[in-house]
Motif scaffolding. Structure first.
Motif, short mmCIF file in Angstrom:
data_model
loop_
_atom_site.label_atom_id
_atom_site.label_comp_id
_atom_site.label_asym_id
_atom_site.label_seq_id
_atom_site.Cartn_x
_atom_site.Cartn_y
_atom_site.Cartn_z
N GLU A 177 8.61 -0.76 8.54
CA GLU A 177 7.47 -0.19 7.83
C GLU A 177 7.20 -0.96 6.54
O GLU A 177 8.12 -1.34 5.83
CB GLU A 177 7.78 1.27 7.50
N ILE A 178 5.92 -1.20 6.26
CA ILE A 178 5.52 -1.76 4.98
C ILE A 178 5.15 -0.60 4.06
O ILE A 178 4.28 0.21 4.38
CB ILE A 178 4.33 -2.73 5.14
N HIS A 179 5.83 -0.50 2.93
CA HIS A 179 5.66 0.65 2.04
C HIS A 179 4.39 0.52 1.21
O HIS A 179 3.93 -0.58 0.91
CB HIS A 179 6.86 0.74 1.08
N PRO A 180 3.82 1.65 0.79
CA PRO A 180 2.71 1.59 -0.18
C PRO A 180 3.17 0.89 -1.46
O PRO A 180 4.24 1.19 -1.99
CB PRO A 180 2.39 3.07 -0.44
N GLY A 181 2.38 -0.03 -1.93
CA GLY A 181 2.73 -0.78 -3.14
C GLY A 181 3.72 -1.90 -2.93
O GLY A 181 4.14 -2.54 -3.90
N GLN A 182 4.10 -2.18 -1.67
CA GLN A 182 5.08 -3.24 -1.43
C GLN A 182 4.45 -4.61 -1.69
O GLN A 182 3.40 -4.94 -1.16
CB GLN A 182 5.62 -3.19 0.00
N CYS A 183 5.13 -5.39 -2.52
CA CYS A 183 4.66 -6.74 -2.87
C CYS A 183 5.73 -7.79 -2.61
O CYS A 183 5.62 -8.92 -3.11
CB CYS A 183 4.26 -6.79 -4.34
N GLY A 184 6.74 -7.44 -1.84
CA GLY A 184 7.78 -8.42 -1.55
C GLY A 184 8.96 -7.78 -0.87
O GLY A 184 8.94 -6.59 -0.52
N LEU A 185 10.00 -8.58 -0.66
CA LEU A 185 11.23 -8.07 -0.07
C LEU A 185 12.39 -8.99 -0.41
O LEU A 185 12.20 -10.15 -0.79
CB LEU A 185 11.12 -7.89 1.44
#
Length: 390
Positions: A177-185
């Motif tokens: 899942e890509i989280h709300p507000g995700q800008c990286g990992l």
């Protein structure tokens, strides 16, 4: 000469989210409360696999080049639409070329008009590592070969694996899942930090998330992904006693998130965030600066190379890293030590606490044997075999 500075990575504005697990792959999202104003990134497909970059008049860089990134600056901080990839009709495009396409690129980072910069992600960092003391001996001591004097370390090559070759990575990127507000990992393989990736805006991340499977990864993390068994999950547990309301449950959940983030940042990511790096400026784009960085080449520790875009306050807008293998760290360490002692073998050996013959054989083992004269290398081998050896 481009400016050099020393410092640590500043991830102010990015916070750690809950990890997701797939086999030996652990992805830890990086979230922003607010996007970085005034900068956006998009991908530009290059339509090739083998690319050649003209670094300077005498030096070319050859590598797998699936795409470039383009940084756009708005000036007033207003949003910029993220460009996507383009699909074409194969019939209209005609038959594919008979061989592998080959294109010459001018520079790893190139300005494309006002407020736009095209650069080759990851390759800025890799070329920085490959060019480390590339000119060879700064003083022509008698031990160095004519090749070392004339050509330095050219040609210089390193091996890496694409994400498609890393077991479980493509499935993890597709399913997580890509989280709300995700800008990286932060990507872990076998709970070993393999890479960090951050961009200015959540929409940029959604567009660029699939490119992680096309990135390059080092030998060590490739082996960890292949050989390590499935990893245990870090599950949050909230004790029931004392929770008497929804507000209390929410506060307990928030404490668990904070504890996980503190544990991750101080323990799991300490090898990336703790050490100092040498930064070299590559290009400027208004208030933003594109740089690449090299580690201190600490033996038997984590060592990451990378590239970064920072704002005027030094905060990270874009980040991409590559973890070096122990062999690559050893090569960087040897070159740094030689350069620090003017390429004098005896003084370098003394600083490393070893003999001159042992240092010569270490250079050969690291792939730098051609820098030494053959008779000198043969002499070192006889010394290593002991008295009476021929």
């Amino acid at each position: 000469m481009t400016p050099r500075t020393t410092g640590t990575l500043d991830l102010t504005g990015l916070r750690t989210g809950p990890a997701q697990l797939w086999g030996a792959v652990r992805l830890v999202p990086l979230l922003r409360e607010e996007p970085v104003a005034g900068l956006r990134l998009h991908r530009r497909a290059l339509g090739e696999e083998h690319g050649v970059v003209q670094v300077d008049r005498r030096t070319t860089y050859h590598s797998y080049l699936p795409h470039a990134f383009v940084a756009d600056r708005t000036g007033d901080g207003t949003p910029v639409a993220t460009y996507g990839t383009h699909l074409t009709d194969d019939a209209a495009a005609g038959p594919p070329p008979a061989g592998m396409p080959l294109r010459l690129h001018h520079r790893l980072a190139k300005r494309e008009g006002r407020g736009r910069l095209r650069f080759l992600p990851q390759h800025l960092a890799l070329e920085g590592y490959l060019s480390l003391h590339f000119g060879g001996p700064s003083v022509v001591w008698e031990e160095w070969s004519q090749r070392a004097v004339r050509q330095g370390l050219s040609p210089r090559a390193e091996e890496a694996w694409t994400g498609a070759q890393v077991r479980g990575l493509a499935d993890a990127l597709r399913l997580f899942e890509i989280h709300p507000g995700q800008c990286g990992l932060l990507l872990y393989l076998g709970d070993t930090l393999a890479a960090a990736f951050a961009v200015p805006h959540p929409e940029d991340y959604r567009a660029l998330h699939p490119t992680l499977v096309q990135d390059l990864y080092g030998e060590q993390v490739h082996h960890y992904a292949t050989l390590m068994p499935p990893l245990p999950d870090f599950r949050a547990r909230i004790a029931g006693p004392g929770i008497r309301s929804v507000a209390g449950l929410r506060a307990a959940a928030r404490r668990q998130e904070e504890e996980w983030a503190a544990f991750h940042d101080s323990t799991m990511a300490a090898g990336l965030l703790g050490p100092a790096y040498a930064f070299r400026t590559v290009r400027r784009l208004g208030p933003f600066t594109l740089s690449r960085f090299l580690p201190g080449f600490r033996r038997r520790e984590e060592n990451h190379i990378g590239e970064i875009i920072t704002d005027e306050a030094g905060r990270t807008a874009y980040l991409k890293t590559f973890r070096l293998s122990e062999k690559q760290v050893r090569r960087g360490h040897l070159l740094d030590q030689l350069a620090a002692h003017d390429w004098h073998l005896a003084r370098t050996a003394a600083a490393l606490g070893t003999g001159e013959a042992q240092l010569g054989l270490r250079l050969e083992s690291a792939g730098f044997g051609a820098l030494l004269r053959q008779d000198v290398l043969d002499h070192y081998r006889r010394q290593a075999r002991g008295p009476g050896a021929r």
